[in-house]
Write an enzyme that holds these catalytic residues in place. Structure first.
Site, PDB file in Angstrom:
ATOM      1  N   HIS A 113       0.918  -1.151   0.000  1.00 32.90           N
ATOM      2  CA  HIS A 113       0.000   0.000   0.000  1.00 32.90           C
ATOM      3  C   HIS A 113       0.952   1.193   0.000  1.00 32.90           C
ATOM      4  CE1 HIS A 113      -3.781   2.143   1.764  1.00 32.90           C
ATOM      5  NE2 HIS A 113      -2.852   3.073   1.583  1.00 32.90           N
TER       6      HIS A 113
ATOM      7  N   HIS B 204       3.337   4.160   0.322  1.00 30.27           N
ATOM      8  CA  HIS B 204       3.670   4.991   1.495  1.00 30.27           C
ATOM      9  C   HIS B 204       5.033   5.626   1.294  1.00 30.27           C
ATOM     10  CE1 HIS B 204       5.073   0.885   2.194  1.00 30.27           C
ATOM     11  NE2 HIS B 204       6.113   1.417   2.820  1.00 30.27           N
TER      12      HIS B 204
HETATM   13  P1  5GP Z   1       8.368  -0.809   3.057  1.00 25.19           P
HETATM   14  O1  5GP Z   1       9.480  -1.795   3.234  1.00 25.19           O
HETATM   15  O2  5GP Z   1       7.143  -1.462   2.496  1.00 25.19           O
HETATM   16  O3  5GP Z   1       8.788   0.416   2.308  1.00 25.19           O
HETATM   17  O4  5GP Z   1       8.045  -0.281   4.503  1.00 25.19           O
HETATM   18  C1  5GP Z   1       7.055  -0.793   5.332  1.00 25.19           C
HETATM   19  C2  5GP Z   1       7.233  -0.132   6.676  1.00 25.19           C
HETATM   20  O5  5GP Z   1       6.060  -0.320   7.424  1.00 25.19           O
HETATM   21  C3  5GP Z   1       8.394  -0.722   7.509  1.00 25.19           C
HETATM   22  O6  5GP Z   1       9.312   0.304   7.833  1.00 25.19           O
HETATM   23  C4  5GP Z   1       7.694  -1.290   8.739  1.00 25.19           C
HETATM   24  O7  5GP Z   1       8.427  -1.122   9.935  1.00 25.19           O
HETATM   25  C5  5GP Z   1       6.372  -0.532   8.772  1.00 25.19           C
HETATM   26  N1  5GP Z   1       5.266  -1.294   9.335  1.00 25.19           N
HETATM   27  C6  5GP Z   1       4.906  -2.549   9.009  1.00 25.19           C
HETATM   28  N2  5GP Z   1       3.838  -2.926   9.730  1.00 25.19           N
HETATM   29  C7  5GP Z   1       3.513  -1.873  10.520  1.00 25.19           C
HETATM   30  C8  5GP Z   1       2.480  -1.658  11.496  1.00 25.19           C
HETATM   31  O8  5GP Z   1       1.642  -2.515  11.784  1.00 25.19           O
HETATM   32  N3  5GP Z   1       2.454  -0.446  12.099  1.00 25.19           N
HETATM   33  C9  5GP Z   1       3.357   0.531  11.807  1.00 25.19           C
HETATM   34  N4  5GP Z   1       3.236   1.678  12.474  1.00 25.19           N
HETATM   35  N5  5GP Z   1       4.344   0.372  10.895  1.00 25.19           N
HETATM   36  C10 5GP Z   1       4.414  -0.825  10.264  1.00 25.19           C
HETATM   37 ZN    ZN Z   2      -4.285  -0.763   1.415  1.00 26.43          ZN
END
Ligand code: 5GP
Ligand code: ZN
Length: 117
Positions: free
Chosen positions: A102, A104
Site C-alpha cells: 500500500h 507509502h
Molecule cells: P516498506 O518496506 O514497504 O517500504 O516499509 C514498510 C514499513 O512499514 C516498515 O518500515 C515497517 O516497519 C512498517 N510497518 C509494518 N507494519 C507496521 C504496522 O503494523 N504499524 C506501523 N506503524 N508500521 C508498520
Molecule cells: Zn491498502
C-alpha cells in the site's frame, strides 16, 4: 479498502497506530520499527499498491503528500534545513525493498547515526 492490507486497516483504525497527521486524503503515522530517531510514513487513504500504479490521475494526491512533508517533519522533531533535514524514501516492488503493498512515503530524520539508511 483492500482486503488483508495492513495499511488499509491502519487507515480505518482497525489496527492501532501513532498518528502524525490525518486529513481527507492522507494518513501519516510513526513507523513501528524506526530506522532513525524520527521515522514516520505518509500514506494515501486510497489503496494504491505501489508507486508503479501511480498515474496522472494521482498528481494532486502525490503533490499533497509531498507538500505535507516539510511541516510534518518539523512537527515530528526533525531539525530545520540545512543543519537538520530528513530523507524521503518510497520503496517500490521487491527489488525496491517494498514490504507493504500500500503506497507509502518514509520520512526519516534526526541526529545520526541511524540504524539504517
Ligand atoms: P516498506 O518496506 O514497504 O517500504 O516499509 C514498510 C514499513 O512499514 C516498515 O518500515 C515497517 O516497519 C512498517 N510497518 C509494518 N507494519 C507496521 C504496522 O503494523 N504499524 C506501523 N506503524 N508500521 C508498520
Ligand atoms: Zn491498502
Amino acid at each position: 479498502m483492500s482486503d488483508n492490507c495492513i495499511f488499509c486497516k491502519i487507515v480505518a483504525g482497525q489496527i492501532p497506530s501513532r498518528k502524525v497527521h490525518e486529513d481527507e486524503h492522507v494518513y501519516a503515522f510513526h513507523d513501528i520499527a524506526p530506522w532513525a530517531p524520527v521515522h514516520f510514513l505518509i500514506t494515501p487513504k486510497l489503496h494504491i499498491a505501489s508507486m508503479a500504479q501511480v498515474g496522472h490521475e494521482h498528481a494532486a494526491l502525490m503533490g499533497h503528500m509531498m507538500t505535507l512533508v516539510p511541516g510534518l517533519a518539523l512537527q515530528a522533531g526533525c531539525k530545520p534545513y540545512p543543519e537538520g533535514g530528513y530523507r524521503i524514501v518510497l520503496n517500490t516492488g521487491a527489488e525496491g525493498g517494498q514490504e507493504v503493498h500500500h503506497l507509502h512515503m518514509h520520512v526519516m530524520g534526526g541526529p545520526r547515526p541511524w540504524l539504517k539508511g
